[in-house]
Structures are given as C-alpha cells and as structure tokens.
Scaffold this motif. Structure first.
Motif, short mmCIF file in Angstrom:
data_model
loop_
_atom_site.label_atom_id
_atom_site.label_comp_id
_atom_site.label_asym_id
_atom_site.label_seq_id
_atom_site.Cartn_x
_atom_site.Cartn_y
_atom_site.Cartn_z
N ALA A 99 9.20 -13.47 8.54
CA ALA A 99 9.23 -12.49 9.63
C ALA A 99 10.63 -11.94 9.82
CB ALA A 99 8.72 -13.12 10.92
N ALA A 100 11.63 -12.81 9.71
CA ALA A 100 13.03 -12.36 9.83
C ALA A 100 13.40 -11.48 8.66
CB ALA A 100 13.96 -13.57 9.91
N GLN A 101 12.94 -11.81 7.46
CA GLN A 101 13.21 -10.98 6.28
C GLN A 101 12.59 -9.60 6.45
OE1 GLN A 101 11.44 -13.49 3.29
NE2 GLN A 101 13.39 -14.41 2.70
N LEU A 102 11.37 -9.57 6.95
CA LEU A 102 10.68 -8.28 7.15
C LEU A 102 11.40 -7.44 8.19
CD1 LEU A 102 7.03 -9.61 6.99
CD2 LEU A 102 7.99 -7.86 5.47
N ILE A 106 15.15 -7.75 -1.36
CA ILE A 106 15.89 -8.31 -0.22
C ILE A 106 15.65 -9.81 -0.12
CG2 ILE A 106 15.71 -8.48 2.31
CD1 ILE A 106 16.11 -5.60 2.57
N GLN A 107 14.43 -10.24 -0.37
CA GLN A 107 14.12 -11.68 -0.31
C GLN A 107 14.96 -12.49 -1.29
OE1 GLN A 107 9.71 -11.62 -0.75
NE2 GLN A 107 9.74 -12.84 1.13
N ARG A 108 15.34 -11.87 -2.40
CA ARG A 108 16.11 -12.59 -3.43
C ARG A 108 17.61 -12.58 -3.16
NH1 ARG A 108 12.18 -10.01 -6.78
NH2 ARG A 108 13.62 -8.31 -7.24
N GLN A 109 18.05 -11.77 -2.19
CA GLN A 109 19.48 -11.73 -1.89
C GLN A 109 19.93 -13.07 -1.32
OE1 GLN A 109 20.03 -8.39 0.73
NE2 GLN A 109 19.75 -6.88 -0.90
N PRO A 110 21.12 -13.56 -1.72
CA PRO A 110 21.59 -14.88 -1.26
C PRO A 110 21.53 -15.06 0.25
CG PRO A 110 23.01 -14.06 -2.99
CD PRO A 110 22.06 -12.94 -2.68
N ALA A 111 21.88 -14.02 1.00
CA ALA A 111 21.92 -14.15 2.46
C ALA A 111 20.53 -14.32 3.07
CB ALA A 111 22.61 -12.93 3.06
N TRP A 112 19.49 -13.90 2.34
CA TRP A 112 18.14 -13.93 2.90
C TRP A 112 17.18 -14.85 2.15
CZ3 TRP A 112 17.08 -12.15 7.55
CH2 TRP A 112 18.03 -11.28 8.13
N ARG A 113 17.64 -15.42 1.04
CA ARG A 113 16.79 -16.29 0.25
C ARG A 113 16.38 -17.52 1.07
NH1 ARG A 113 20.03 -17.51 -4.36
NH2 ARG A 113 19.68 -15.32 -4.93
N GLY A 114 15.07 -17.79 1.11
CA GLY A 114 14.59 -18.97 1.81
C GLY A 114 14.46 -18.82 3.32
N LYS A 115 14.81 -17.65 3.85
CA LYS A 115 14.71 -17.43 5.30
C LYS A 115 13.25 -17.17 5.71
CE LYS A 115 19.13 -17.63 6.35
NZ LYS A 115 19.90 -16.43 6.70
N ALA A 125 0.81 -1.22 0.00
CA ALA A 125 0.00 0.00 0.00
C ALA A 125 0.84 1.26 0.00
CB ALA A 125 -0.93 0.01 1.22
N HIS A 126 2.10 1.14 0.44
CA HIS A 126 2.96 2.32 0.53
C HIS A 126 4.19 2.23 -0.37
CE1 HIS A 126 0.60 4.17 3.73
NE2 HIS A 126 0.37 2.94 4.11
N GLY A 127 4.10 1.38 -1.39
CA GLY A 127 5.10 1.36 -2.45
C GLY A 127 6.41 0.70 -2.12
N ASP A 128 6.45 -0.15 -1.10
CA ASP A 128 7.72 -0.75 -0.69
C ASP A 128 7.80 -2.26 -0.90
OD1 ASP A 128 9.18 1.49 0.18
OD2 ASP A 128 8.06 1.56 2.05
N LEU A 129 6.77 -2.86 -1.47
CA LEU A 129 6.79 -4.31 -1.61
C LEU A 129 7.87 -4.76 -2.59
CD1 LEU A 129 5.55 -6.98 -0.77
CD2 LEU A 129 3.89 -6.75 -2.62
N GLY A 130 8.08 -4.00 -3.66
CA GLY A 130 9.13 -4.35 -4.63
C GLY A 130 10.50 -4.35 -3.99
N ALA A 131 10.78 -3.35 -3.17
CA ALA A 131 12.08 -3.29 -2.49
C ALA A 131 12.24 -4.46 -1.53
CB ALA A 131 12.20 -1.97 -1.74
N PHE A 132 11.14 -4.86 -0.87
CA PHE A 132 11.21 -6.01 0.02
C PHE A 132 11.49 -7.28 -0.77
CE2 PHE A 132 8.83 -9.57 2.06
CZ PHE A 132 9.74 -9.80 3.08
N ARG A 133 10.84 -7.44 -1.92
CA ARG A 133 11.09 -8.62 -2.75
C ARG A 133 12.56 -8.70 -3.17
NH1 ARG A 133 7.01 -11.60 -1.12
NH2 ARG A 133 4.96 -11.02 -1.98
#
Length: 222
Positions: free
Chosen positions: A181-184, A169-178, A159-167
């Motif tokens: 809640a920890a990713q957020l 981070i989710q694709r970064q090797p260090a955070w992929r599959g984590k 709703a506030h235009g930040d979902l793409g930026a969060f996605r």
C-alpha cells in the motif's frame, strides 16, 4: 488549458478529459473553479485537483449533477490555502455553505482557519465533521488504496499499462520489501498526471457501498 484530447495507453479517450492537466494544473484548476464558486450555493474546499476529481467522479456515479445543485469543488493548492477561501466564501464573503476534505496531518490548519473565519472552534475530528469537513488518514490516495486493496489497485494499473512501471519502483532499494500500500501511494504520487488519472480510475473501480468514509461522508453532507 483543458486537455480534452489526450489518449490513454489502451487508445481510449483520456479519463482527464474536461480537467486541467499539465504543470499548471493546480493553478488553472483553482482559477476555473473560483470563477464558478462566486455564485455557488455550496463551496467544497479540497487540497488538490486529484481530490476534486475523486469528489466529482463519485458524485457522477451517484447520479448527481453538482453544477445544477449549485455546488462547486474548489482545489485550494494545499491546506495552507484553506483559510483565505473560508473567509472569501464564508459569512464575511459570499455567504456560501462550506464543506471540505483534508489530510490528517493538516487538520489543525483547517481547524484554525474555521475559527479565524468565524465558523466555529473545532478541536477534534468529530467537531470538524459537524462543520462539514472530513479528514483522510494520510491523504485521499491512501484512503482509496486501502479501500480497494493493493490487489485491486494493481489490476487497475495493469489494465491501463502502468503495472510495469510500478514493478520498477518496487525493485528500487528504498522501496524493496516495503508494504505494498505504501509502495502504491508512492507510485501514484510520483507524477501529477498519474495522481490525477488514478484519482478517477480508483473512484470508478471501488463499489459504491465501500467508498472511503471521508469521501462518502463529504458527498452525503452536501
């Protein structure tokens, strides 16, 4: 400097209006609160500006005017700053009633500070709560994310235009599959403005009868 004119992604008024923002946010927010705390009836010590925003946002949702009640929420710049403010506003200082919020990892620092300030000798979380100090499992962001649930948090991001930026981070090797809640939590903590922004947005989103226990209990205690 208080940034009251910034705009958010959807063109509306920035939700941080009235709060100190930018690189000097922590120092300046503390200075602003300190000026009001000298004559306060109750001083609520929190670790950072995002905690201050969450407490004051919940108070507003509950129809409370903390300033009119003589209550000041003071961000101390981390748990190690608690001891000097306990002395400054405790029995040896202004004599204000004290309360606060801290992270589980820093609870021992608050315990030691309370003992040094002559406010008791808490040795457990229950002892801290009896003295008006409440403990978050990790930090307040973690409490808000777990209470709202990842799906609702991501709706707020979208709703506030930040979902793409969060996605991203989710694709970064260090955070992929984590765990989501920890990713957020990592995402919200990645930038000071983002952390402040979502402290208010998430506190506004969660149902009033489902607030994180430490935040809800703190406000009820003062």
């Amino acid at each position: 400097m208080v940034d009251s004119g910034a705009m958010r992604a959807d063109g509306g008024k920035d939700l941080l209006a009235g709060y100190v923002t930018g690189p000097a946010a922590a120092t300046e927010a503390t200075a602003v609160a300190l000026a009001r705390a000298e004559s306060a009836r109750v001083v609520v010590l929190v670790e950072g500006v995002s905690d201050q925003i969450a407490v004051e946002t919940l108070a507003g949702r509950r129809g409370r005017d903390l300033a009119a009640e003589g209550i000041v929420v003071l961000p101390v710049g981390g748990a190690h700053g608690v001891a000097r403010y306990l002395r400054r506003f405790g029995p040896e200082g202004t004599g204000a009633r004290l309360a606060g919020l801290c992270d589980a990892g820093e609870a021992h620092i608050v315990q030691r500070g309370l003992a040094t300030a002559g406010l008791g000798t808490p040795s457990s979380r229950a002892d801290l709560e009896r003295l008006g100090f409440f403990v978050c499992v990790e930090d307040l962001e973690d409490e808000l994310i777990r209470t709202a649930g990842p799906a609702q948090v991501m709706e707020v991001l979208a709703a506030h235009g930040d979902l793409g930026a969060f996605r991203t981070i989710q694709r970064q090797p260090a955070w992929r599959g984590k765990d989501e809640a920890a990713q957020l939590r990592r995402f919200l903590g990645a930038g000071s403005q983002r952390k402040l922004r979502y402290a208010r947005l998430l506190t506004e989103t969660i149902n009033l009868d489902q607030m994180p226990q430490p935040l809800d209990a703190l406000l009820s205690a003062v």
